[in-house]
Design an enzyme around this catalytic site. Structure first.
Site, PDB file in Angstrom:
ATOM      1  CD  GLU A 256      -3.023  -1.024   0.429  1.00  0.00           C
ATOM      2  OE1 GLU A 256      -3.161   0.022  -0.233  1.00  0.00           O
ATOM      3  OE2 GLU A 256      -3.803  -1.980   0.349  1.00  0.00           O
ATOM      4  CB  CYS A 290      -1.804   7.352   1.308  1.00  0.00           C
ATOM      5  SG  CYS A 290      -3.157   6.507   2.132  1.00  0.00           S
TER       6      CYS A 290
HETATM    7  P1  NAD Z   1       8.248   5.041   4.620  1.00  0.00           P
HETATM    8  O1  NAD Z   1       8.250   4.269   3.366  1.00  0.00           O
HETATM    9  O2  NAD Z   1       9.378   5.957   4.878  1.00  0.00           O
HETATM   10  O3  NAD Z   1       8.210   4.042   5.887  1.00  0.00           O
HETATM   11  C1  NAD Z   1       7.171   3.135   6.085  1.00  0.00           C
HETATM   12  C2  NAD Z   1       7.642   2.058   7.029  1.00  0.00           C
HETATM   13  O4  NAD Z   1       8.646   1.283   6.399  1.00  0.00           O
HETATM   14  C3  NAD Z   1       8.243   2.544   8.344  1.00  0.00           C
HETATM   15  O5  NAD Z   1       7.768   1.744   9.389  1.00  0.00           O
HETATM   16  C4  NAD Z   1       9.740   2.348   8.123  1.00  0.00           C
HETATM   17  O6  NAD Z   1      10.460   2.158   9.306  1.00  0.00           O
HETATM   18  C5  NAD Z   1       9.741   1.098   7.293  1.00  0.00           C
HETATM   19  N1  NAD Z   1      10.955   0.883   6.500  1.00  0.00           N
HETATM   20  C6  NAD Z   1      11.852   1.800   6.048  1.00  0.00           C
HETATM   21  N2  NAD Z   1      12.822   1.192   5.330  1.00  0.00           N
HETATM   22  C7  NAD Z   1      12.536  -0.132   5.325  1.00  0.00           C
HETATM   23  C8  NAD Z   1      13.153  -1.272   4.743  1.00  0.00           C
HETATM   24  N3  NAD Z   1      14.275  -1.176   4.019  1.00  0.00           N
HETATM   25  N4  NAD Z   1      12.581  -2.468   4.913  1.00  0.00           N
HETATM   26  C9  NAD Z   1      11.422  -2.589   5.624  1.00  0.00           C
HETATM   27  N5  NAD Z   1      10.797  -1.544   6.212  1.00  0.00           N
HETATM   28  C10 NAD Z   1      11.357  -0.335   6.061  1.00  0.00           C
HETATM   29  O7  NAD Z   1       6.845   5.777   4.662  1.00  0.00           O
HETATM   30  P2  NAD Z   1       6.315   6.830   5.726  1.00  0.00           P
HETATM   31  O8  NAD Z   1       7.045   8.116   5.524  1.00  0.00           O
HETATM   32  O9  NAD Z   1       6.301   6.233   7.084  1.00  0.00           O
HETATM   33  O10 NAD Z   1       4.790   6.986   5.267  1.00  0.00           O
HETATM   34  C11 NAD Z   1       4.373   7.862   4.287  1.00  0.00           C
HETATM   35  C12 NAD Z   1       4.095   7.132   3.001  1.00  0.00           C
HETATM   36  O11 NAD Z   1       3.140   6.108   3.222  1.00  0.00           O
HETATM   37  C13 NAD Z   1       3.483   8.026   1.934  1.00  0.00           C
HETATM   38  O12 NAD Z   1       4.055   7.746   0.689  1.00  0.00           O
HETATM   39  C14 NAD Z   1       2.028   7.633   1.955  1.00  0.00           C
HETATM   40  O13 NAD Z   1       1.336   7.920   0.767  1.00  0.00           O
HETATM   41  C15 NAD Z   1       2.119   6.182   2.230  1.00  0.00           C
HETATM   42  N6  NAD Z   1       0.851   5.654   2.747  1.00  0.00           N
HETATM   43  C16 NAD Z   1       0.127   4.800   1.960  1.00  0.00           C
HETATM   44  C17 NAD Z   1      -1.075   4.310   2.404  1.00  0.00           C
HETATM   45  C18 NAD Z   1      -1.890   3.360   1.573  1.00  0.00           C
HETATM   46  O14 NAD Z   1      -2.759   2.693   2.120  1.00  0.00           O
HETATM   47  N7  NAD Z   1      -1.680   3.233   0.269  1.00  0.00           N
HETATM   48  C19 NAD Z   1      -1.549   4.683   3.668  1.00  0.00           C
HETATM   49  C20 NAD Z   1      -0.791   5.558   4.443  1.00  0.00           C
HETATM   50  C21 NAD Z   1       0.418   6.023   3.966  1.00  0.00           C
END
Ligand code: NAD
Length: 512
Positions: A256, A290
């Site tokens: 997502e 998002c």
């Molecule tokens: P992010 O991608 O920076 O981090 C998300 C999660 O991934 C965090 O818990 C982080 O610690 C973890 N992470 C980071 N590197 C990783 C790796 N190499 N392996 C595994 N996990 C890792 O995103 P964010 O800044 O926390 O959230 C914002 C983003 O999320 C925006 O792009 C937003 O659109 C998206 N989002 C999408 C939805 C949806 O349902 N489509 C919902 C909410 C947010």
């Protein structure tokens, strides 16, 4: 209070939810408005993650063995607990994420509704059923059921720290899986609170939902821990890394990811209603949504009125950390830099900010951008801030073409008084979800699947698809009686093939 003392407090308060394992390294989560420390958490390394997944693996058969009714009962106890403590949880969300308390209550209420739906619909969606057999298996009975995967890993973002992960957690649990959840490093206290609430509400299968804390490396360790599926919600670049890590062990993934959602305002739209919805869709939660509206394409017939209605409403918005503020600070300092870059790119390439455009100590003024070229980062990339571009288009067809011209495809909205026209545009929008004459509504309908296309990811949470996402389909046939001739036996007579050819010709041969 020293870091060690704070960590002990958090660990004790969470009643063992955030198990330190052998970890000595810690990190802080802070209030984005004040910088005050909200909590100190262990940085779980690969060993700690594997240990947690191991405990979940032990709990999984017991959780699955409770059956649909036993799980529904316990999910009800959990949602009852969340509902009774909603203000405590909302306060924590406010302190760690920065959003207004009222928005945190709304987010929690939505999550509770999904928990109720998932628990109530799991049996009907996943339970064993008989399916029709074809001509070739007329002497058999056929059964289909959807079985749990064991342990599901959930990695979540910080922007909706309750609602978003619960979209995976609730459905994975209802389907009979144990869950290990890694909340964002920006909102670990909310994640720990959710796991502590589970232990309190469901003490007999407490290990069915556990939390590990840390940043990207902890998440990567969860990808490699041998879970049955990894449900990731976050940005597209991280999603690619998650998929690559999961590929090493052939762990299936649900992604997502981000969005660049657009609203189409057609000639016959209720312009005031569209403006109201666009402002909420773009600015609430400081635009860190998002499925937030980042772009509007308004037809020439309504463009001027729409811009006037939007600017009038945006003028009344004030960011802040108090109860009257429309939205809070940017949760993550680095995101402020992305928004700033998009604003600079938009204005240097011919666009203009009719309102806002300023950043003050982590608070971004509500910003309305006009005349921004389609090639600009503000139109093509996810901004994730309280900004809105409004573009004039000749008609709804041009609006749709521009809407569909980014790599993302999460959601969107259409405003039109013609039901047929709006539904047609909604169907042709390249996105997983579209709301007509409102914004974001699909997320509050638990029966509707939630997910994107293209760079917005794949797989679905919520609804029946969301339940099935955390299962594997199991097919069973049972022979009811033997036929005189068994086609799948070396003992079949040579004439059997001719008889079969005649039957096939009779049944299907008339089709042209
Ligand atoms: P992010 O991608 O920076 O981090 C998300 C999660 O991934 C965090 O818990 C982080 O610690 C973890 N992470 C980071 N590197 C990783 C790796 N190499 N392996 C595994 N996990 C890792 O995103 P964010 O800044 O926390 O959230 C914002 C983003 O999320 C925006 O792009 C937003 O659109 C998206 N989002 C999408 C939805 C949806 O349902 N489509 C919902 C909410 C947010």
């Amino acid at each position: 209070m020293s870091l060690a003392e704070q960590m002990a407090t958090v660990t004790d308060a969470a009643a063992g939810t955030v198990d330190r394992h052998a970890t000595t390294e810690t990190f802080e989560s802070t209030d984005p408005a004040t910088g005050a420390v909200v909590g100190v958490f262990p940085v779980h390394d690969a060993r700690a993650v594997t240990g947690t997944v191991g405990r979940a693996r032990t709990a999984a058969p017991r959780w699955a063995g409770l059956g649909f009714d036993g799980r529904r009962q316990r999910l009800a106890a959990y949602r009852g607990h969340l509902a009774r403590q909603v203000h405590e949880l909302a306060d924590l969300v406010h302190r760690e994420n920065g959003k207004p308390h009222a928005d945190a209550v709304l987010e929690t209420a939505l999550a509770i509704d999904h928990l109720a739906w998932a628990g109530a619909h799991a049996r009907r969606t996943l339970g064993p059923r008989r399916v029709r057999v074809g001509v070739l298996a007329a002497n058999h009975a056929a059964y289909l059921e959807y079985q749990p995967l064991g342990v599901v890993g959930v990695i979540g973002p910080w922007n909706y720290p309750v609602f978003t992960p619960m979209g995976s957690i609730a459905y994975a649990l209802a389907a009979g899986n144990a869950v290990v959840f890694k909340p964002s490093e920006h909102t670990p206290a909310v994640g720990a609170w959710l796991a502590a609430a589970w232990r309190a509400a469901v003490p007999d299968v407490a290990d069915a939902l556990q939390v590990v804390t840390g940043a990207g490396e902890t998440g990567a360790a969860l990808c490699r821990a041998g879970v049955g599926k990894l449900a990731f919600t976050g940005s597209a670049p991280t999603g690619r890394r998650v998929m690559a890590a999961c590929a090493e062990t052939l762990t299936p993934v649900l992604l997502e990811l981000g969005g660049k959602d657009a609203m189409i305002v057609d000639d016959d739209a209720d312009v005031a209603a569209a403006a109201d919805a666009a402002v909420w869709g773009a600015m609430s939660n400081a635009g860190q949504t998002c499925i937030g509206i980042e772009r509007v394409y308004a037809t020439s017939a309504v463009y001027d009125r729409f811009v006037a209605e939007v600017t009038e409403r945006v003028r009344g918005l004030r960011p802040g950390s108090d109860d009257q503020a429309a939205y809070g600070p940017m949760t993550m300092a680095a995101q402020t830099d992305v928004v700033r870059r998009h604003l600079e790119d938009a204005t240097s390439s011919g666009g203009r900010a009719v309102l806002g455009g300023t950043v003050d100590d982590g608070f971004i003024a509500p910003t309305v951008l006009l005349d921004v070229p389609e090639s600009s980062a503000a139109v093509q990339e996810e901004t994730f801030g309280p900004t809105l571009t409004i573009s004039r288009v000749a008609d709804a067809e041009e609006a749709l073409a521009r809407t569909n011209a980014t790599s993302y495809g999460l959601a969107g909205a259409v405003f039109s008084r013609s039901r047929a026209r709006a539904m047609d545009l909604a169907r042709r929008m390249r996105s997983g979800m579209t709301s007509v004459n409102s914004v974001l509504t699909f997320a509050s309908v638990p029966a509707l699947p939630f997910g994107g296309v293209g760079d917005s990811g794949f797989g679905r949470i919520h609804g029946e698809d969301g339940l099935k996402e955390f299962t594997r389909a199991k097919a069973i046939t049972r022979q009811r009686f033997r036929l005189p001739v068994d086609l799948m036996s070396f003992s079949r007579p040579p004439a059997a093939a001719d008889t079969l050819a005649r039957v096939v010709s009779l049944v299907h041969g008339r089709r042209r």
